[in-house]
Design a protein around this motif. Structure first.
Motif, PDB file in Angstrom:
ATOM      1  N   THR A 102      29.480 -23.199 -18.353  1.00  0.00           N
ATOM      2  CA  THR A 102      29.060 -22.352 -19.464  1.00  0.00           C
ATOM      3  C   THR A 102      27.756 -22.921 -20.014  1.00  0.00           C
ATOM      4  OG1 THR A 102      31.316 -21.713 -20.049  1.00  0.00           O
ATOM      5  CG2 THR A 102      29.681 -21.607 -21.810  1.00  0.00           C
ATOM      6  N   VAL A 103      26.828 -22.029 -20.375  1.00  0.00           N
ATOM      7  CA  VAL A 103      25.583 -22.456 -21.006  1.00  0.00           C
ATOM      8  C   VAL A 103      25.482 -21.733 -22.348  1.00  0.00           C
ATOM      9  CG1 VAL A 103      23.065 -22.559 -20.819  1.00  0.00           C
ATOM     10  CG2 VAL A 103      24.480 -22.813 -18.761  1.00  0.00           C
ATOM     11  N   ARG A 104      25.283 -22.548 -23.407  1.00  0.00           N
ATOM     12  CA  ARG A 104      25.264 -22.020 -24.774  1.00  0.00           C
ATOM     13  C   ARG A 104      24.044 -22.586 -25.499  1.00  0.00           C
ATOM     14  NH1 ARG A 104      30.486 -23.005 -26.239  1.00  0.00           N
ATOM     15  NH2 ARG A 104      30.006 -25.196 -26.295  1.00  0.00           N
ATOM     16  N   SER A 105      23.435 -21.766 -26.315  1.00  0.00           N
ATOM     17  CA  SER A 105      22.256 -22.167 -27.067  1.00  0.00           C
ATOM     18  C   SER A 105      22.643 -23.092 -28.223  1.00  0.00           C
ATOM     19  CB  SER A 105      21.543 -20.927 -27.601  1.00  0.00           C
ATOM     20  OG  SER A 105      20.383 -21.294 -28.302  1.00  0.00           O
ATOM     21  N   VAL A 106      21.920 -24.206 -28.367  1.00  0.00           N
ATOM     22  CA  VAL A 106      22.120 -25.100 -29.502  1.00  0.00           C
ATOM     23  C   VAL A 106      20.918 -25.063 -30.452  1.00  0.00           C
ATOM     24  CG1 VAL A 106      23.758 -26.611 -28.329  1.00  0.00           C
ATOM     25  CG2 VAL A 106      21.308 -27.126 -28.210  1.00  0.00           C
ATOM     26  N   ALA A 107      19.907 -24.300 -30.086  1.00  0.00           N
ATOM     27  CA  ALA A 107      18.741 -24.044 -30.931  1.00  0.00           C
ATOM     28  C   ALA A 107      18.247 -22.639 -30.570  1.00  0.00           C
ATOM     29  CB  ALA A 107      17.648 -25.073 -30.672  1.00  0.00           C
ATOM     30  N   PRO A 108      17.573 -21.960 -31.497  1.00  0.00           N
ATOM     31  CA  PRO A 108      17.012 -20.661 -31.113  1.00  0.00           C
ATOM     32  C   PRO A 108      16.174 -20.834 -29.847  1.00  0.00           C
ATOM     33  CG  PRO A 108      16.742 -21.048 -33.459  1.00  0.00           C
ATOM     34  CD  PRO A 108      17.235 -22.340 -32.864  1.00  0.00           C
ATOM     35  N   SER A 109      16.406 -19.970 -28.871  1.00  0.00           N
ATOM     36  CA  SER A 109      15.786 -20.171 -27.563  1.00  0.00           C
ATOM     37  C   SER A 109      15.145 -18.891 -27.043  1.00  0.00           C
ATOM     38  CB  SER A 109      16.841 -20.658 -26.555  1.00  0.00           C
ATOM     39  OG  SER A 109      17.399 -21.879 -26.970  1.00  0.00           O
ATOM     40  N   LEU A 110      14.118 -19.069 -26.247  1.00  0.00           N
ATOM     41  CA  LEU A 110      13.468 -17.964 -25.552  1.00  0.00           C
ATOM     42  C   LEU A 110      13.646 -18.206 -24.062  1.00  0.00           C
ATOM     43  CD1 LEU A 110      11.711 -15.407 -25.468  1.00  0.00           C
ATOM     44  CD2 LEU A 110       9.700 -16.910 -25.504  1.00  0.00           C
ATOM     45  N   LEU A 111      14.226 -17.219 -23.389  1.00  0.00           N
ATOM     46  CA  LEU A 111      14.533 -17.332 -21.961  1.00  0.00           C
ATOM     47  C   LEU A 111      13.848 -16.225 -21.178  1.00  0.00           C
ATOM     48  CD1 LEU A 111      18.412 -17.784 -22.266  1.00  0.00           C
ATOM     49  CD2 LEU A 111      16.656 -19.570 -22.284  1.00  0.00           C
ATOM     50  N   VAL A 112      13.527 -16.524 -19.940  1.00  0.00           N
ATOM     51  CA  VAL A 112      13.095 -15.524 -18.969  1.00  0.00           C
ATOM     52  C   VAL A 112      14.289 -15.298 -18.050  1.00  0.00           C
ATOM     53  CG1 VAL A 112      11.543 -15.028 -17.035  1.00  0.00           C
ATOM     54  CG2 VAL A 112      10.686 -16.249 -19.048  1.00  0.00           C
TER      55      VAL A 112
END
Length: 175
Positions: A102-112
């Motif tokens: 599982t991958v979860r954001s721990v900070a606001p993130s921008l992904l492609v």
């Protein structure tokens, strides 16, 4: 998964600085920058879930995410933190097995986001050399991760053996 704000466009320059796209020419980088969608991910949002069968990978442009594995007893174990320039989910591009973590954001993130269809349409059908470079970059990263995992396993096995031998020695001297 993503917030309501519009996703910003990325540039060829941003992609050029990410190892996944190493060696790709400016034309290919420009095409990918125009065609690949971006997503904002807020803190606590799950991007991929262990066991899921989705077929897309993600490149971190900004922010930070954690990779967790679920233990048999239900607890989560953090196995990695990933940030700008890293990517995850690439195994789903290579095979059709369920997600391994599982991958979860721990900070606001921008992904492609890049799925198997993007890889085929934008790289494989258009420029086999560019496709090969991307696959080689993925293979290099998977090899690096395997070396790290091998080192951790060897370290754990050595520590376990040392504890076992110390316990055996203590048991022997008591007799």
């Amino acid at each position: 998964m993503s917030s309501e704000r519009p996703a910003p466009r990325i540039t060829a320059g941003i992609l050029r600085d990410i190892g996944l796209f190493g060696g790709l020419d400016d034309e290919t980088l420009g095409l990918l920058a125009r065609e690949l969608p971006t997503e904002h991910v807020e803190v606590g949002k799950v991007v991929v879930d262990e066991g899921d069968t989705s077929r897309e990978m993600f490149v971190v442009v900004g922010g930070e995410l954690e990779v967790v594995k679920h233990a048999r007893d239900g607890h989560e174990v953090r196995v990695a933190l990933i940030g700008p320039g890293d990517w995850f989910g690439e195994m789903s591009i290579l095979d059709v097995q369920p997600r391994s973590a599982t991958v979860r954001s721990v900070a606001p993130s921008l992904l492609v986001r890049m799925n198997a269809e993007h890889v085929e349409r934008l790289l494989y059908r258009r420029d086999v050399k560019a496709y090969s470079l991307l696959m080689m970059n993925i293979a290099r990263e998977l090899s690096r991760r395997l070396r790290v995992a091998d080192g951790l396993i060897a370290q754990m096995m050595t520590s376990t053996f040392e504890v076992y031998m110390a316990a055996q020695k203590r048991g022997t001297t008591r007799s």
